[in-house]
Design a protein around this motif. Structure first.
Motif: not given
Length: 474
Positions: A37-39, A160-161, A173-174, A297-300
């Motif tokens: 989701n964050v990417a 986060l990951v 990698a996810a 990254l900071i959001t995670g």
């Protein structure tokens, strides 16, 4: 399958290994939903998927995960829970490799669809294996507490990951991170968990399976794509399913289970808990990245640190339920989850808002997990072992449907406002209102005549369960 008698507060070494396998599988599957989701922009750019197609990276997973979970939960009852569980884990390996090596959007979305299908296979089977491996009462409540902690932590740790992997390695990698974990589960499971006892000559209710699956898929798709005609088709199919179940000699979902107040109100609670919390996390992700301009990254990290509260709450949840009953802890957990969102209605566009955001997330996650555990205990307790797959399928379906519909519904509400921050505030306000009103409904519904607290059921049946455990070999 049972694991023998144990102390109410301690697990044998074999039970610990069973927990390691089943809870690890559930954690991995929950991470799968949120890890990309964050990417999404980087994933889309990597396979040539445009901005308008990015939501389908999530939806391609969510549709089969939500639409097929009830069916496969019942299939696990009829054809073997361990078999269905292992089939889902094996499919996850294939799906993750397809997604990780994808060079175009078609292969990427195929991988996500297969990941959703693997979740529909493995998640209800894993939950029913948990509830049938541990006697109803304090031991099972503790197990479900750990399950709830890891389930909730999976969504936040997934963010986060995902942010870390994308920043340090690649979005691929996810996908690949699933493979070694899934292989370990495939190797360990056959030696730890025996196959469930299969019922004699019970046939799958094919008309019921087709109508409920088609109906769920249509309704969920209509919410994602906002198409009323498809929604009407879905509602009609679900109505036909209800009629079929009334007349079937071997129904897919026996209506006496669906009418139980604990099952009905427990799953309604789960729908609210997951839809509102998942939507809140999504809205705050948009807020952190688009309004406060933080990196993935900071959001995670911002979600991951408060996510530690989920682990602590999961450890306490089973004990709290054993002491106070699932109804009280369910209402309390939902109330805390909702009220912790209230401060987020007033955050501005300066980074000093983190002083409010991080404590609010911490408190909200702490309430969220006991609510998850309470709804799972409520929805799966007091039922015979041969119906645990169905009960697990219902609770897993509720979770998958909720995390699928919560984001598009509250996002649509946010989109009614001209300013992004104003829209987020409005949607979060609806989140709070829906949850608090639902707490009142659930409190009254579980107090109604015939709605027995599952903890009372466990007290009344504990001696019988212990005798059954003692008589059953490993």
């Amino acid at each position: 399958m049972t694991t023998g008698t144990t102390s109410p507060t301690h697990f044998s070494s074999r039970q610990r290994l069973i927990l390691f396998v089943l809870l690890g599988a559930g954690f991995m599957l929950s991470v799968d939903f949120s890890i990309l989701n964050v990417a999404l922009p980087k994933v889309g750019a990597g396979v040539g998927l445009g901005l308008s197609g990015l939501p389908w990276i999530t939806s391609a997973y969510a549709l089969p995960a939500a639409g097929l979970t009830l069916l496969f939960g019942r299939v696990a009852d009829l054809y073997g829970r361990r078999t269905i569980f292992l089939s889902g884990i094996a499919l996850l390996i294939v799906a993750s490799l397809i997604g990780g090596f994808a060079q175009n959007s078609e292969l990427l979305l195929t991988g996500r669809v297969l990941q959703g299908l693997s979740t529909a296979l493995a998640a209800p089977a894993a939950l029913s294996l948990l509830t049938t491996s541990f006697a109803e009462g304090p031991v099972r409540d503790r197990v479900l507490g750990l399950n709830g902690a890891l389930l909730s932590a999976g969504f936040t740790i997934g963010a986060l990951v995902g942010g870390t992997l994308v920043s340090l390695l690649s979005w691929r990698a996810a996908f690949f991170i699933n493979v070694p974990v899934a292989v370990a589960i495939l190797v360990l499971t056959p030696g730890l968990i025996t196959e469930s006892v299969l019922p004699q000559r019970v046939k799958l209710d094919l008309p019921g399976a087709v109508t409920v699956t088609g109906g769920l898929l249509a309704v969920i798709y209509s919410i994602i794509e906002k198409t009323i005609p498809v929604a009407i088709v879905g509602v009609v199919l679900l109505a036909v399913f209800w009629v079929i179940e009334l007349r079937s000699s071997a129904p897919l979902a026996p209506l006496h289970i669906l009418k139980r107040p604990t099952v009905k109100w427990g799953n309604y609670a789960g729908l609210v808990i997951f839809s509102m919390e998942t939507a809140m996390i999504f809205l705050m992700t948009i807020y952190l990245q688009n309004v406060l301009d933080f990196s993935p990254l900071i959001t995670g990290l911002i979600f991951g640190v408060p996510g530690l509260a989920a682990v602590a709450a999961g450890v306490l949840a089973g004990r709290l339920i054993g002491r106070h009953g699932s109804r009280k802890i369910l209402a309390l957990g939902m109330g805390v989850q909702s009220l912790a969102t209230v401060p987020l209605l007033f955050v501005g566009d300066h980074r000093i808002a983190l002083v409010i955001v991080i404590p609010a997330l911490f408190v909200g996650f702490f309430g969220h997990v006991p609510a998850i555990v309470s709804y799972t205990v409520t929805g799966t307790s007091g039922l015979p072992n041969e119906e645990q797959g169905l009960a697990g399928g219902l609770t897993s379906m509720t979770q998958q449907v909720a995390i699928t519909i919560g984001i598009p519904v509250l996002s649509a509400i946010a989109a009614t406002q001209s300013g992004e921050l104003t829209g987020i505030h409005l949607a979060l306000g609806v989140d709070v209102a829906v949850t608090l009103v639902s707490v009142a409904f659930i409190w009254i519904g579980l107090r109604s005549r015939g709605a027995v607290d599952p903890m009372m059921v466990s007290v009344n049946t504990s001696r019988e369960s212990e005798a059954e455990l003692a008589a059953t070999p490993d």
